[in-house]
Design a protein around this motif. Structure first.
Motif, short mmCIF file in Angstrom:
data_model
loop_
_atom_site.label_atom_id
_atom_site.label_comp_id
_atom_site.label_asym_id
_atom_site.label_seq_id
_atom_site.Cartn_x
_atom_site.Cartn_y
_atom_site.Cartn_z
N GLU A 143 -4.32 14.64 4.22
CA GLU A 143 -3.46 15.80 5.53
C GLU A 143 -3.27 16.78 4.50
O GLU A 143 -2.91 18.15 4.93
CB GLU A 143 -3.01 15.41 6.76
N LEU A 144 -2.25 15.98 3.13
CA LEU A 144 -1.76 16.77 3.22
C LEU A 144 -1.66 16.59 0.64
O LEU A 144 -2.12 15.29 0.98
CB LEU A 144 0.00 16.58 2.58
N SER A 145 -1.30 17.75 0.31
CA SER A 145 -1.43 17.04 -1.57
C SER A 145 -0.53 16.37 -1.68
O SER A 145 0.78 16.87 -1.18
CB SER A 145 -1.57 18.24 -2.19
N ALA A 146 0.05 16.28 -2.67
CA ALA A 146 0.76 15.29 -3.61
C ALA A 146 2.28 16.77 -3.81
O ALA A 146 3.20 15.82 -2.96
CB ALA A 146 1.24 14.97 -4.27
N GLU A 147 1.99 17.36 -3.63
CA GLU A 147 2.94 18.78 -4.14
C GLU A 147 3.55 18.58 -2.80
O GLU A 147 4.80 19.67 -2.94
CB GLU A 147 1.78 20.16 -4.47
N ALA A 148 3.35 18.50 -1.98
CA ALA A 148 3.78 18.86 -0.83
C ALA A 148 5.56 18.02 -0.21
O ALA A 148 5.95 17.85 0.41
CB ALA A 148 3.04 18.49 0.87
N LEU A 149 5.79 16.36 -1.43
CA LEU A 149 6.58 15.79 -1.30
C LEU A 149 7.46 16.61 -2.15
O LEU A 149 7.48 15.70 -2.64
CB LEU A 149 6.19 14.59 -1.56
N HIS A 150 8.73 16.77 -1.42
CA HIS A 150 9.82 17.67 -1.48
C HIS A 150 11.20 17.10 -0.89
O HIS A 150 10.50 17.74 0.14
CB HIS A 150 9.71 18.76 -2.92
N PRO A 151 11.62 16.32 -1.40
CA PRO A 151 12.95 16.26 -0.81
C PRO A 151 13.36 17.39 0.10
O PRO A 151 13.69 17.21 2.44
CB PRO A 151 14.31 15.61 -1.00
N ARG A 152 14.18 18.61 0.17
CA ARG A 152 14.02 19.71 0.64
C ARG A 152 13.56 20.11 1.47
O ARG A 152 13.81 19.90 2.58
CB ARG A 152 14.40 20.90 -1.08
N VAL A 153 11.74 20.14 1.49
CA VAL A 153 10.88 20.79 1.84
C VAL A 153 11.13 19.51 3.13
O VAL A 153 10.34 19.89 4.56
CB VAL A 153 9.06 20.77 1.49
N ALA A 154 10.57 18.00 2.98
CA ALA A 154 10.71 17.53 3.85
C ALA A 154 11.74 17.27 4.61
O ALA A 154 11.16 17.41 6.51
CB ALA A 154 11.04 16.55 3.21
N THR A 155 12.66 18.11 4.77
CA THR A 155 13.67 17.98 6.31
C THR A 155 14.01 19.24 6.70
O THR A 155 14.82 19.64 7.59
CB THR A 155 15.00 17.34 5.48
N VAL A 156 12.94 20.02 6.27
CA VAL A 156 13.13 21.55 6.76
C VAL A 156 13.14 21.81 8.72
O VAL A 156 13.84 21.90 9.26
CB VAL A 156 12.05 22.36 6.01
N ALA A 157 12.41 20.58 8.77
CA ALA A 157 11.77 21.09 10.38
C ALA A 157 13.77 20.63 10.96
O ALA A 157 13.48 20.82 11.90
CB ALA A 157 11.02 20.06 11.12
N ILE A 158 13.67 18.62 10.72
CA ILE A 158 14.85 18.68 11.41
C ILE A 158 16.26 19.83 10.85
O ILE A 158 17.27 20.33 11.44
CB ILE A 158 15.00 17.29 10.61
N GLY A 159 16.46 19.71 10.11
CA GLY A 159 16.93 21.68 9.40
C GLY A 159 17.36 22.02 10.77
O GLY A 159 18.29 22.83 11.08
N LEU A 160 15.81 22.90 11.13
CA LEU A 160 15.82 24.18 11.41
C LEU A 160 16.08 23.64 12.76
O LEU A 160 16.85 24.53 14.25
CB LEU A 160 14.66 24.21 11.76
N LEU A 161 15.87 22.25 13.51
CA LEU A 161 15.90 21.81 15.15
C LEU A 161 17.56 21.71 15.32
O LEU A 161 18.35 22.13 15.90
CB LEU A 161 15.46 20.52 15.11
N ARG A 162 18.37 21.01 13.91
CA ARG A 162 19.93 21.07 14.01
C ARG A 162 20.28 22.80 13.88
O ARG A 162 21.60 22.93 15.01
CB ARG A 162 20.21 20.27 12.87
N ASN A 163 19.70 23.39 13.45
CA ASN A 163 19.84 25.17 13.81
C ASN A 163 20.11 25.71 14.95
O ASN A 163 21.07 26.27 14.68
CB ASN A 163 19.60 25.78 12.76
N GLU A 164 19.43 25.47 15.82
CA GLU A 164 18.87 25.29 17.04
C GLU A 164 20.18 24.74 17.90
O GLU A 164 21.10 25.72 18.92
CB GLU A 164 17.46 25.02 17.95
N TYR A 165 20.77 24.07 17.56
CA TYR A 165 21.96 23.18 18.05
C TYR A 165 22.91 23.89 18.42
O TYR A 165 24.20 24.21 18.91
CB TYR A 165 22.46 21.42 18.18
N LEU A 166 23.18 24.48 16.69
CA LEU A 166 24.93 25.15 16.40
C LEU A 166 24.39 26.51 16.50
O LEU A 166 25.61 27.17 17.31
CB LEU A 166 24.53 25.13 14.78
N THR A 167 23.27 27.33 16.68
CA THR A 167 23.51 28.74 16.98
C THR A 167 23.29 29.38 18.23
O THR A 167 23.84 29.91 18.78
CB THR A 167 22.34 29.53 16.02
#
Length: 196
Positions: A143-167
């Motif tokens: 479904e993805l290539s190995a280039e997608a495996l980056h720690p910062r990118v991997a947690t973008v979705a949870i970061g955006l969800l947390r931003n919704e709680y905060l803002t």
């Protein structure tokens, strides 16, 4: 407790943490007292103070125990479904007693910078291991290539969800927002890394 074996070391510490976690769930951080924890744990306050200097330190340690329920990444065979399942699970947890405890702790230990930093570090990686596990599975399925495996990118979705709680000041984010985070930001970001 006559005739009972006196607990020491790790057994006593675990009993105290269990008692403190139960108190946090029942009474929140505002209701957490060393007296109540000691009574519930079947020990005395001195045993607690030898391990934790104050209720804030005990509260953070007890929350760590509550939060140690490791995020087990779903494995549905489809990355989008996995990510939606994970975000929905986290979102549900925010409106649970554990979410209430976290919000109370964050508000209550604001004047304890060292403890606040510990709590933030505990929350900081956003379950990186679980997110990377989902992405590695998606790579293995093609479904993805190995280039997608980056720690910062991997947690973008949870970061955006947390931003919704905060803002937005929400305890629970609407499901439509979760779908939007996945479909409009996270998955396109992962696919975009394939071309980078």
């Amino acid at each position: 407790m006559e005739g009972a074996t006196r607990r020491r070391g790790a057994a006593l510490e675990q009993a105290i943490l269990n008692a403190a976690a139960d108190e946090l769930i029942e009474s929140g951080y505002a209701g957490l007292t060393m007296d109540r924890v000691a009574k519930r744990a079947g020990t005395n306050k001195n045993a607690i103070y030898r391990r934790w200097p104050n209720r804030a330190a005990l509260g953070v340690a007890a929350y760590r125990q509550l939060a140690e329920v490791e995020l087990h990444p779903p494995d549905t065979g489809d990355l989008r479904t996995d990510v939606l399942t994970m975000l929905r699970r986290i979102n549900g947890d925010q409106s649970s007693p554990r979410g209430d405890v976290l919000r109370g702790l964050l508000a209550g230990i604001g004047d304890e910078p060292e403890l606040l930093a510990q709590l933030q570090n505990q929350l900081g990686d956003g379950g990186l291991k679980a997110w990377l596990t989902m992405l590695v599975r998606a790579v293995a399925r093609g479904e993805l290539s190995a280039e997608a495996l980056h720690p910062r990118v991997a947690t973008v979705a949870i970061g955006l969800l947390r931003n919704e709680y905060l803002t937005q000041g929400l305890a629970t984010v609407p499901d439509a927002t979760i779908v939007e985070i996945v479909d409009e930001v996270f998955l396109p970001l992962l696919k975009g890394r394939e071309r980078a």
